[in-house]
Design an enzyme around this catalytic site. Sequence first.
Site, mmCIF file in Angstrom:
data_model
loop_
_atom_site.group_PDB
_atom_site.id
_atom_site.type_symbol
_atom_site.label_atom_id
_atom_site.label_comp_id
_atom_site.label_asym_id
_atom_site.label_seq_id
_atom_site.Cartn_x
_atom_site.Cartn_y
_atom_site.Cartn_z
ATOM 1 N N HIS A 65 -11.784 -11.513 -2.118
ATOM 2 C CA HIS A 65 -12.645 -10.578 -1.402
ATOM 3 C C HIS A 65 -12.749 -9.316 -2.241
ATOM 4 O O HIS A 65 -11.866 -9.025 -3.052
ATOM 5 C CB HIS A 65 -12.137 -10.291 0.013
ATOM 6 N N PHE A 125 11.037 11.886 18.982
ATOM 7 C CA PHE A 125 9.623 11.660 19.224
ATOM 8 C C PHE A 125 8.846 12.955 19.030
ATOM 9 O O PHE A 125 9.408 14.055 19.037
ATOM 10 C CB PHE A 125 9.392 11.143 20.640
ATOM 11 N N HIS A 154 -4.720 -3.503 2.264
ATOM 12 C CA HIS A 154 -3.373 -2.961 2.427
ATOM 13 C C HIS A 154 -3.419 -1.447 2.637
ATOM 14 O O HIS A 154 -2.692 -0.903 3.475
ATOM 15 C CB HIS A 154 -2.521 -3.285 1.198
#
Length: 756
Positions: free
Chosen positions: A623, A506, A630
Site C-alpha cells: 500500500h 490520571f 503506524h
Amino acid sequence: MARAHTLTDDFRDGVIDTAKWSTFGGALVAERSGTIQVRPKVANDYAGITSIDAYDLRDSEVKVRLRRTLRQTNGTDNYLDVAVDSDNRVTMGIDSGLLYIVLTVAAGKTTLTGLGVPYDPDAHRWLRFREKGGTLFCETSGDDETWTVQASLPDPFDLSAMILEIGAGIWDPVASPGVAVFDSFNLRQQPARTVDERRLGALGTREKAARLAASKPHPEHLNNDDEVSYLATPFAGNFSKGLKHDSVGDPDPATYAILLRALESREPDDFEEIVLGGAKKLTNPQSGLSFDVIGPDAQAVTMPPAPRFDSVVAAHEEGELYWMAVARDVPFINYGSNAIITAAVNSLNSEFPRFGGTTPVTAQNVFRGVYPGEQVGPYVSQFLWKGNADPRKPDGAGRDADEGYITYGIQFIDQRLQAVAQNVDYLTDVTGWLAVQNGADRRGQDQFETTRRFIRSLRDGTNFVHFDQVVNAWWNAAFILLSEPTGNQLTGVGAGRPQVDMEFPFDQGNAYDRPGTAMDSKTQVGFGTFGPLHLLELLIEVSTRAARAVWFQKWFVHRRLRPEEYGGRVDNQIAGRRSYGGAIDASLITSLQTGGLSAYYGAGKKFTTRLLPQAYPEGAPTHPAYGAGHATISGACATILKAFFDEGAAIENPVQAAADGLSLVAYTGPGAAQMTVGGEINKLAGNIALFRNAAGVHWRSDYTFSLLLGEEVAIRMLQELSLTYNEDYAFFQLTRFDGTTVVIRKGRVDLFPPEE
C-alpha cells in the site's frame, strides 16, 4: 359505574392487588418489578389477571403496554380483552407472530384483522380499546403518543359494564415459550417513560454527535501532481508495488490505469479487476470508503501534499534512509562515539540538510523525531523498555521495573524481543528487488537469533514494528501507566499496591481520580468510563478510525511511492538503465557516488548496489507510503494516553538498553532529569513511526504529518464522545504535538489557557 380508564396499576406492589384483580392460571402469573409476568408451560396453559369490578368503557379507554411477548412461534398468544361475559367480548393480541382482533357476540366470533397483521414489536408496543360517540376503536402505538387504528366498529353490545383482562398462553405445544410481560395499565408509568426517554436520548445523542461531525466541512484533498508530471517515465513517482512493471521496475502504465479506474469509480467489482504482477495482493484499498458512527469520517481529515518525486526534500529524505540502513546495527548507547553515526551526522548536516529533522544534527538528535520530548533522554521511549514494579514478585521475575516485565493481570509481557540477525538486509540485488516489485511474496524469510533482547538498535526497532498490529505498544504503555505502583521502581522497596496506588496519576479532567484536587469522588472509581476498560477500549477504537483515515489518504489522494521504489529509480539512474530527466536531485546521486554514502554503497562496498537496503525480506507492504499507518495510529493512540494521564508527571530512574540488549542499565545522559510522561508518550509515537523509516519502508515526512493526522482523528473522536458521558464535570485535557494545550468538554475543543 367508574369509567374504564380509572382502573390503573403500576404493578409495583410486589404482589397482585387483590382489590383490583383476580388471577387465573395460579403460579403462572406474578407481579414483579413494575410488571405482570405470565409464564405458560404446556399446551392450553393460559394465565393472567381480570378486573374484580366491571367498568364503563363508553367515552373511555383501556390500554396496556406489552413489553415482551411469548416466543413468536405457532401456538403462543398474548392479549388485552374487554368483556361483558364469555360470550360477548373483544380481544386484541399477538398470536403466533400476528396482531389479531377478534369480536365475540353471542358466542359467535369474527376476526376484524383478516389473516392478521405481522407483529412489529416497535409499532405494536401498546394495545388500546377506545370508545367515542358510539364507535369502538381498536388501536396500537409504539410510544403511547401516536396511535394507529387497526379496526373500528359500532359498539357491538352494551359497553357500560365491562370486565378488563390481560393474559397470555399457549394453545399448541411450544418448547420454551418464554415469558409475556405487561406493564403500565392505563398509565404512562415512570419506568416506561424512562425506557422510552433512554431510547430517544440515545438517538438524540447520536444525532447530536453526527451533527457535530457534519458541521465540519470536509477538506479538499490535494496531492503533489506526480502522476501527471513525468511524461517520459509515466507514474515513476508513484506507488506501484504489486502491479506489473517493465524490465527496470518502473510501473506498467496500462495496469496502473486499471488501478486508477477502480479508485475513481469506487465500485467494489472494479477493485477485483486490478491486474497484479504476482501473488502478493494489495492491502485494503477500500478501507477509506467505509463509514463510522463515532469519530470523524475517514474523508473528513487530510494531509498536505507529500514532497514531490523531483524535489530536493524527497532526495534528502532518501539520503537519511540510506544512512539509517547503514546504522541499523549500531547500539543506541554507543551513538556518541560511533564512527558511522559521526559520518551520518556530518552527511545530514552538509549533504542532506532538508531531510526534515532537527538541524544542526548531533549524536543526540540524529534519526529522532521533532515533537516535544522526542529528543530528551535516550533514543527509545521508556514504554518500550521498562516493565512495571510489583513488590509481591521475586527479584528478577517482575519485582523491579528494569526487569522489563509488564503486568497484564496475572500474566506478563516481556519487553525483550526475539531478535533478528544483525547485518542481514534484503532487496539489495536488482533481480530480487524487481521480483518483489512484481508481487513476489518473500514474507516469512526472516532470520532470527535464539536470544531475546531489549531494543538496542534501529534493527531491533524495525523488528518490533514488523509483526505488530500497532496498538500493541500502546496497550503496553497503558498497562504500565495503570499498573506502576508508588515507591522505588528499581528495588521494590516501599512500593505501593499495583493498579491501586498509582505512580502515574490520571489527568485532572478525570471524573473520579483527579490528582491533587478536593473533588476526587468520595464513593466511586472509574472502570467502563474514565477507568482502565475505557482507556483500553478507546485505544482500539481510535486505531481503526485512524487507519481508515490514513488509508483514504494513501490510496485515494497521494499514492506516494515507497522509499524502496525510489531507491530503484536511483539505482537505475546511476547504473544507466534509465534516466529520469533530472528528477532525482543531484545531491543524493553525488553522495552515493563520491560523497558520504559512497563509503557504503557501490561495487566492493557493504551494499554493492544503490538500492535502498530493506530490513524485511518482503520490503515495504503493498500500500502507498503517505501517510504512514503506524505513524497515524500512533499519533491517535498517543493523544488518547495524553488525554487520560498527567503529562507532566516525572519519569523516574530512566534506563536504556545495554549494547548487547541483554539488560537495561541506568541512563544518566542528557535530559535524564527532564523526562516526563507526556514526552515519553510522544517519543513512543516517534519510535513506532521512525522504526518503520529505519526499515526502509517509510519517509521522514510520512512520520511528520501522519502523527498530526492521527492526533486530529483522536481529538475529533473525543470531542464527539464528550457528549455521551453522564459525568458532566469530566473533561479531557492534552498537549498537542505542536505544544498547545486543548480542553475537550461537552462537544467543544478549546485552547487552554484561552486566547486573549
